[in-house]
Design a protein around this motif. Structure first.
Motif, short mmCIF file in Angstrom:
data_model
loop_
_atom_site.label_atom_id
_atom_site.label_comp_id
_atom_site.label_asym_id
_atom_site.label_seq_id
_atom_site.Cartn_x
_atom_site.Cartn_y
_atom_site.Cartn_z
N ASP A 59 7.69 -41.74 -49.01
CA ASP A 59 6.38 -42.20 -48.51
C ASP A 59 5.65 -41.17 -47.67
OD1 ASP A 59 6.75 -44.72 -49.77
OD2 ASP A 59 8.00 -45.35 -48.08
N LYS A 60 6.02 -39.90 -47.80
CA LYS A 60 5.34 -38.80 -47.10
C LYS A 60 4.81 -37.85 -48.16
CE LYS A 60 6.78 -39.85 -42.87
NZ LYS A 60 7.89 -39.37 -42.12
N TRP A 61 3.65 -37.29 -47.91
CA TRP A 61 3.03 -36.36 -48.85
C TRP A 61 2.87 -34.99 -48.21
CZ3 TRP A 61 2.32 -37.33 -53.90
CH2 TRP A 61 2.45 -38.66 -54.30
N VAL A 62 3.28 -33.98 -48.96
CA VAL A 62 3.20 -32.59 -48.52
C VAL A 62 2.22 -31.88 -49.44
CG1 VAL A 62 4.48 -30.44 -48.23
CG2 VAL A 62 5.60 -32.65 -47.73
N ALA A 63 1.18 -31.31 -48.85
CA ALA A 63 0.18 -30.58 -49.65
C ALA A 63 0.55 -29.11 -49.72
CB ALA A 63 -1.21 -30.74 -49.02
N ILE A 64 0.34 -28.53 -50.89
CA ILE A 64 0.54 -27.11 -51.13
C ILE A 64 -0.80 -26.55 -51.61
CG2 ILE A 64 1.84 -25.35 -52.38
CD1 ILE A 64 3.64 -27.18 -50.69
N ARG A 65 -1.26 -25.51 -50.94
CA ARG A 65 -2.50 -24.86 -51.33
C ARG A 65 -2.21 -23.39 -51.61
NH1 ARG A 65 -6.72 -24.63 -47.78
NH2 ARG A 65 -8.13 -24.69 -49.55
N VAL A 66 -2.28 -23.01 -52.87
CA VAL A 66 -2.14 -21.60 -53.25
C VAL A 66 -3.56 -21.08 -53.31
CG1 VAL A 66 -1.12 -19.98 -54.87
CG2 VAL A 66 -0.09 -22.25 -54.59
N GLU A 67 -3.99 -20.50 -52.21
CA GLU A 67 -5.41 -20.22 -52.00
C GLU A 67 -6.02 -19.29 -53.03
OE1 GLU A 67 -5.23 -19.09 -47.88
OE2 GLU A 67 -5.54 -21.18 -47.26
N ASP A 68 -5.34 -18.19 -53.35
CA ASP A 68 -5.95 -17.22 -54.26
C ASP A 68 -5.95 -17.69 -55.71
OD1 ASP A 68 -3.19 -16.90 -54.44
OD2 ASP A 68 -3.24 -14.72 -54.46
N LEU A 69 -5.19 -18.72 -56.02
CA LEU A 69 -5.20 -19.29 -57.37
C LEU A 69 -6.03 -20.58 -57.46
CD1 LEU A 69 -1.47 -18.86 -58.49
CD2 LEU A 69 -3.42 -17.38 -58.98
N ALA A 70 -6.56 -21.03 -56.31
CA ALA A 70 -7.29 -22.30 -56.22
C ALA A 70 -6.44 -23.43 -56.80
CB ALA A 70 -8.64 -22.20 -56.92
N LEU A 71 -5.15 -23.41 -56.47
CA LEU A 71 -4.21 -24.44 -56.93
C LEU A 71 -3.82 -25.28 -55.73
CD1 LEU A 71 -2.37 -25.65 -59.14
CD2 LEU A 71 -0.66 -23.91 -58.52
N ASP A 72 -4.23 -26.55 -55.75
CA ASP A 72 -3.97 -27.48 -54.65
C ASP A 72 -3.33 -28.73 -55.22
OD1 ASP A 72 -5.50 -25.75 -53.02
OD2 ASP A 72 -7.33 -26.82 -53.52
N PHE A 73 -2.29 -29.21 -54.54
CA PHE A 73 -1.65 -30.45 -54.96
C PHE A 73 -0.82 -31.00 -53.81
CE2 PHE A 73 1.00 -26.89 -56.14
CZ PHE A 73 2.27 -27.25 -55.71
N VAL A 83 3.57 -36.03 -58.00
CA VAL A 83 2.60 -34.96 -57.76
C VAL A 83 1.22 -35.56 -57.98
CG1 VAL A 83 1.81 -32.66 -58.45
CG2 VAL A 83 4.25 -33.23 -58.58
N ARG A 84 0.32 -35.29 -57.05
CA ARG A 84 -1.06 -35.78 -57.19
C ARG A 84 -2.03 -34.75 -56.63
NH1 ARG A 84 -1.00 -40.42 -52.39
NH2 ARG A 84 -1.32 -38.97 -50.67
N LYS A 85 -3.31 -34.98 -56.91
CA LYS A 85 -4.36 -34.12 -56.35
C LYS A 85 -4.41 -34.34 -54.84
CE LYS A 85 -7.29 -34.02 -60.44
NZ LYS A 85 -8.63 -34.24 -60.98
N LEU A 86 -5.02 -33.38 -54.15
CA LEU A 86 -5.14 -33.50 -52.69
C LEU A 86 -5.90 -34.76 -52.31
CD1 LEU A 86 -6.05 -29.91 -51.42
CD2 LEU A 86 -3.85 -31.04 -51.36
N THR A 87 -5.29 -35.51 -51.41
CA THR A 87 -5.96 -36.69 -50.86
C THR A 87 -5.76 -36.73 -49.35
OG1 THR A 87 -4.07 -38.10 -51.37
CG2 THR A 87 -5.86 -38.09 -52.97
N ASP A 88 -4.57 -37.13 -48.92
CA ASP A 88 -4.34 -37.32 -47.50
C ASP A 88 -2.88 -37.03 -47.15
OD1 ASP A 88 -5.06 -38.00 -44.90
OD2 ASP A 88 -4.50 -40.09 -45.17
N ALA A 89 -2.51 -35.77 -47.22
CA ALA A 89 -1.12 -35.37 -46.95
C ALA A 89 -0.86 -35.37 -45.44
CB ALA A 89 -0.85 -33.98 -47.52
N GLN A 90 0.43 -35.57 -45.09
CA GLN A 90 0.82 -35.52 -43.69
C GLN A 90 0.92 -34.08 -43.18
OE1 GLN A 90 2.32 -37.77 -45.80
NE2 GLN A 90 1.50 -39.61 -44.84
N VAL A 91 1.26 -33.14 -44.09
CA VAL A 91 1.36 -31.73 -43.71
C VAL A 91 0.86 -30.89 -44.88
CG1 VAL A 91 3.76 -31.41 -44.46
CG2 VAL A 91 2.85 -29.96 -42.64
N THR A 92 0.23 -29.77 -44.55
CA THR A 92 -0.32 -28.88 -45.57
C THR A 92 0.19 -27.45 -45.35
OG1 THR A 92 -2.34 -30.21 -45.72
CG2 THR A 92 -2.45 -27.95 -46.58
N PHE A 93 0.73 -26.87 -46.42
CA PHE A 93 1.16 -25.47 -46.42
C PHE A 93 0.13 -24.71 -47.25
CE2 PHE A 93 5.01 -27.72 -45.52
CZ PHE A 93 5.78 -26.86 -44.76
#
Length: 177
Positions: A59-73, A83-93
């Protein structure tokens, strides 16, 4: 002159390669990316799944943003990877692809990248530390061979390019009077 040219080529490769990958990657439907990410996580974290070490992600969501590839999930684990699109993660890397490859290959420490501001962690600090420790618990040598070899080779190329991209200092001999 050759060292300067080599450094410029290395810098351009480090900068433009992710941009070249970003366009076709952006055309891949998110559902396919999500399936690939889920399968990859299942392979990489199979031992942790078997050892029941992923309960902290329920029940926790971790966001990963690969900035130079514009890959977010975002990812979560409730008995299986979600795995889902960015919505409301508790922590973002957030980081660029080169840094993430070096971390995956155990060539770079996440703490070092964090303090160099090349890795950003925002949100729930405790969850972020648990995720970081989970990732550090992955035995690189135990990764599936095709993944391990690919990551090793890519990391070696990135390290070499980064080394070549560093400015070269040429010391001139001081004139004697």
């Amino acid at each position: 002159m050759s060292a300067v040219f080599s450094a410029n080529v290395a810098k351009q490769l480090l900068t433009f390669t992710p941009k070249l990958i970003r366009f076709p990657l952006g055309k891949v439907p998110f559902s396919l990316k999500a399936k690939a990410i889920s399968q990859l996580l299942g392979l990489l974290l199979a031992q942790q799944m078997a050892d029941d070490e992923l309960t902290f992600l329920a029940d926790k969501w971790v966001a990963i943003r690969v900035e130079d590839l514009a890959l977010d999930f975002e990812v979560s684990f409730n008995g299986q990877w979600q795995v889902r699109k960015l919505t409301d993660a508790q922590v973002t890397f957030s980081a660029n692809s080169a840094e993430l490859v070096l971390v995956a290959a155990a060539k770079e420490d996440p703490d070092t990248l964090f303090f160099q501001r090349k890795l950003s962690i925002q949100g729930d600090t405790e969850l972020g530390l648990e995720v970081k420790n989970l990732l550090l618990s992955i035995e690189f040598a135990s990764m599936p061979t095709p993944i391990r070899l690919s990551v090793e080779k890519l990391a070696a190329v990135i390290e070499r390019l980064q080394l070549e991209a560093k400015p070269t200092v040429i010391l001139a001999k001081s004139p004697s009077y």
